[in-house]
Design a protein around this motif. Structure first.
Motif, PDB file in Angstrom:
ATOM      1  N   LEU A 104       3.752 -24.588  36.885  1.00 31.11           N
ATOM      2  CA  LEU A 104       4.618 -24.340  35.735  1.00 31.11           C
ATOM      3  C   LEU A 104       4.500 -25.495  34.749  1.00 31.11           C
ATOM      4  O   LEU A 104       4.570 -26.669  35.137  1.00 31.11           O
ATOM      5  CB  LEU A 104       6.075 -24.187  36.175  1.00 31.11           C
ATOM      6  CG  LEU A 104       6.528 -22.770  36.525  1.00 31.11           C
ATOM      7  CD1 LEU A 104       5.799 -22.272  37.779  1.00 31.11           C
ATOM      8  CD2 LEU A 104       8.037 -22.714  36.743  1.00 31.11           C
ATOM      9  N   SER A 105       4.294 -25.163  33.478  1.00 37.60           N
ATOM     10  CA  SER A 105       4.151 -26.187  32.450  1.00 37.60           C
ATOM     11  C   SER A 105       4.942 -25.784  31.218  1.00 37.60           C
ATOM     12  O   SER A 105       5.568 -24.722  31.190  1.00 37.60           O
ATOM     13  CB  SER A 105       2.676 -26.383  32.095  1.00 37.60           C
ATOM     14  OG  SER A 105       2.111 -25.168  31.620  1.00 37.60           O
ATOM     15  N   TYR A 106       4.916 -26.616  30.185  1.00 33.88           N
ATOM     16  CA  TYR A 106       5.752 -26.404  29.013  1.00 33.88           C
ATOM     17  C   TYR A 106       4.911 -26.419  27.742  1.00 33.88           C
ATOM     18  O   TYR A 106       3.798 -26.935  27.705  1.00 33.88           O
ATOM     19  CB  TYR A 106       6.828 -27.491  28.947  1.00 33.88           C
ATOM     20  CG  TYR A 106       6.276 -28.880  29.138  1.00 33.88           C
ATOM     21  CD1 TYR A 106       5.753 -29.609  28.075  1.00 33.88           C
ATOM     22  CD2 TYR A 106       6.242 -29.455  30.411  1.00 33.88           C
ATOM     23  CE1 TYR A 106       5.225 -30.863  28.255  1.00 33.88           C
ATOM     24  CE2 TYR A 106       5.704 -30.724  30.609  1.00 33.88           C
ATOM     25  CZ  TYR A 106       5.204 -31.423  29.530  1.00 33.88           C
ATOM     26  OH  TYR A 106       4.662 -32.675  29.708  1.00 33.88           O
ATOM     27  N   GLY A 107       5.494 -25.853  26.663  1.00 27.98           N
ATOM     28  CA  GLY A 107       4.817 -25.840  25.371  1.00 27.98           C
ATOM     29  C   GLY A 107       5.121 -24.581  24.591  1.00 27.98           C
ATOM     30  O   GLY A 107       5.275 -23.512  25.171  1.00 27.98           O
ATOM     31  N   GLY A 108       5.253 -24.705  23.263  1.00 29.48           N
ATOM     32  CA  GLY A 108       5.480 -23.539  22.418  1.00 29.48           C
ATOM     33  C   GLY A 108       6.884 -23.476  21.850  1.00 29.48           C
ATOM     34  O   GLY A 108       7.683 -24.400  21.994  1.00 29.48           O
ATOM     35  N   GLY A 109       7.186 -22.357  21.194  1.00 27.86           N
ATOM     36  CA  GLY A 109       8.482 -22.155  20.564  1.00 27.86           C
ATOM     37  C   GLY A 109       9.469 -21.488  21.507  1.00 27.86           C
ATOM     38  O   GLY A 109       9.309 -21.509  22.725  1.00 27.86           O
ATOM     39  N   THR A 110      10.513 -20.845  20.927  1.00 28.37           N
ATOM     40  CA  THR A 110      11.583 -20.285  21.754  1.00 28.37           C
ATOM     41  C   THR A 110      11.931 -18.872  21.306  1.00 28.37           C
ATOM     42  O   THR A 110      12.656 -18.688  20.322  1.00 28.37           O
ATOM     43  CB  THR A 110      12.850 -21.173  21.695  1.00 28.37           C
ATOM     44  OG1 THR A 110      12.494 -22.529  22.003  1.00 28.37           O
ATOM     45  CG2 THR A 110      13.891 -20.698  22.697  1.00 28.37           C
ATOM     46  N   ASN A 111      11.433 -17.868  22.017  1.00 26.72           N
ATOM     47  CA  ASN A 111      11.786 -16.463  21.795  1.00 26.72           C
ATOM     48  C   ASN A 111      12.416 -15.897  23.058  1.00 26.72           C
ATOM     49  O   ASN A 111      11.843 -16.007  24.136  1.00 26.72           O
ATOM     50  CB  ASN A 111      10.547 -15.629  21.444  1.00 26.72           C
ATOM     51  CG  ASN A 111      10.026 -15.910  20.049  1.00 26.72           C
ATOM     52  OD1 ASN A 111      10.753 -16.380  19.186  1.00 26.72           O
ATOM     53  ND2 ASN A 111       8.754 -15.637  19.825  1.00 26.72           N
ATOM     54  N   TYR A 112      13.586 -15.298  22.922  1.00 30.16           N
ATOM     55  CA  TYR A 112      14.281 -14.717  24.077  1.00 30.16           C
ATOM     56  C   TYR A 112      13.852 -13.278  24.364  1.00 30.16           C
ATOM     57  O   TYR A 112      13.797 -12.853  25.519  1.00 30.16           O
ATOM     58  CB  TYR A 112      15.795 -14.703  23.845  1.00 30.16           C
ATOM     59  CG  TYR A 112      16.480 -16.027  23.701  1.00 30.16           C
ATOM     60  CD1 TYR A 112      15.876 -17.222  24.085  1.00 30.16           C
ATOM     61  CD2 TYR A 112      17.779 -16.088  23.188  1.00 30.16           C
ATOM     62  CE1 TYR A 112      16.533 -18.434  23.945  1.00 30.16           C
ATOM     63  CE2 TYR A 112      18.455 -17.288  23.059  1.00 30.16           C
ATOM     64  CZ  TYR A 112      17.834 -18.465  23.428  1.00 30.16           C
ATOM     65  OH  TYR A 112      18.489 -19.649  23.304  1.00 30.16           O
ATOM     66  N   SER A 113      13.615 -12.498  23.303  1.00 29.65           N
ATOM     67  CA  SER A 113      13.505 -11.046  23.470  1.00 29.65           C
ATOM     68  C   SER A 113      12.334 -10.576  24.340  1.00 29.65           C
ATOM     69  O   SER A 113      12.513  -9.644  25.136  1.00 29.65           O
ATOM     70  CB  SER A 113      13.462 -10.355  22.095  1.00 29.65           C
ATOM     71  OG  SER A 113      12.458 -10.898  21.269  1.00 29.65           O
ATOM     72  N   PRO A 114      11.131 -11.164  24.240  1.00 33.66           N
ATOM     73  CA  PRO A 114      10.033 -10.645  25.079  1.00 33.66           C
ATOM     74  C   PRO A 114      10.319 -10.757  26.571  1.00 33.66           C
ATOM     75  O   PRO A 114      10.050  -9.827  27.336  1.00 33.66           O
ATOM     76  CB  PRO A 114       8.837 -11.508  24.663  1.00 33.66           C
ATOM     77  CG  PRO A 114       9.149 -11.973  23.290  1.00 33.66           C
ATOM     78  CD  PRO A 114      10.630 -12.198  23.294  1.00 33.66           C
TER      79      PRO A 114
END
Length: 288
Positions: A104-114
């Motif tokens: 598990l890693s991190y990166g990107g923006g924040t979208n809840y709906s998908p």
């Protein structure tokens, strides 16, 4: 200091008993069998939470909920940023180095709906069952797709899935404005979400286990008591057929690009431009 695997397993069992004690004090929770899942924010702003071990520690505090009342003692796992990913279920056998072992890693923006939509498809279409579904949704910031999330939450309220949103990092009244308004959202079949904010979920000195599990299970019993929810649970293995049109609407929700509009100051495009800047800042944070 990191506990040994054996010490961590003992702590899991103690926390499981704590969950059971909390459940005894709540209506509709005694002897409850429920599927349990966790949805983790892995956007760029979560970098320090990963590096410090907070995300791993958080999973270890949440797993006892599944051990106490999940139908098979496991916790389904999703991660999300601007997209989402499913992972192996979290279990007593694989919890100890789950983050590292599963990459598990991190990166990107924040979208809840998908990711919310995928949770719905998994529990209703792919793995139907006459069981309630309890989803702990952890995020450190508001989303870029409020309109789409509104639509998804409304459509998914027709299915027996409850979302407990947890905001971490900022407990001020002005933080997590979108999640704070969920309880007043109109046009839902039933109120299917709750929210609270906390500085961190991993530090037991800030919130002990009893307090944490009491908060996490605060509104779930109320949701379970709704006649509509009881009916949905009873029909759980047939809901995909009876509410196929509703699931189709859920999957038709479109996700717009933050680059679609011209950034005119004061207008919607300006807000979208600020969103793009935030995404870039989160990406930069990964490399600092």
């Amino acid at each position: 200091m990191r506990l040994s695997k054996e010490e961590s397993e003992k702590r899991l069992d103690l926390r499981k008993e704590t969950v059971k004690k909390v459940c005894l004090q709540k209506a509709d929770m005694t002897g409850l069998i429920s599927r349990v899942a966790v949805v983790l924010d892995v956007s760029g702003s979560m970098a320090e939470a990963f590096r410090s071990g907070m995300v791993q520690a958080t999973l270890e505090r949440l797993l006892p909920l599944a051990m106490a009342f999940d139908d098979d003692g496991t916790m389904e796992v999703w991660t999300f940023s601007h997209g989402f990913q499913r992972h192996k279920p979290l279990t007593r056998g694989n919890f100890y180095n789950y983050i590292k072992d599963n990459g598990l890693s991190y990166g990107g923006g924040t979208n809840y709906s998908p990711v919310i939509r995928d949770v719905g498809n998994y529990f209703i279409k792919e793995e139907p069952a006459c069981l309630p579904n309890y989803v702990i949704f952890i995020t450190d910031g508001d989303n870029f797709d409020e309109r789409e999330t509104d639509r998804v939450i409304k459509h998914i309220s027709h299915f027996p899935i409850f979302f407990q949103f947890v905001g971490i990092g900022d407990t001020s009244p002005n933080a997590f404005k979108y999640l704070r308004k969920l309880d007043d959202m109109d046009e839902r079949f039933v109120d299917n979400a709750n929210f609270f904010a906390i500085q961190t979920l991993s530090d037991i000195n800030l919130l002990d286990d009893t307090e944490l599990y009491t908060k996490l299970l605060d509104e779930y019993p109320k949701w379970l008591s709704y006649p509509q929810v009881k009916e949905m649970i009873a029909d759980g293995d047939k809901l995909f057929e009876t509410k196929k049109k509703r699931l189709k609407k859920l999957n038709k929700v479109k996700y717009g690009s933050p680059l679609d509009e011209k950034p005119t100051k004061g207008g919607k495009g300006w807000e979208i431009a600020k969103t793009v800047i935030k995404i870039l800042a989160e990406v930069i944070d990964i490399f600092t």
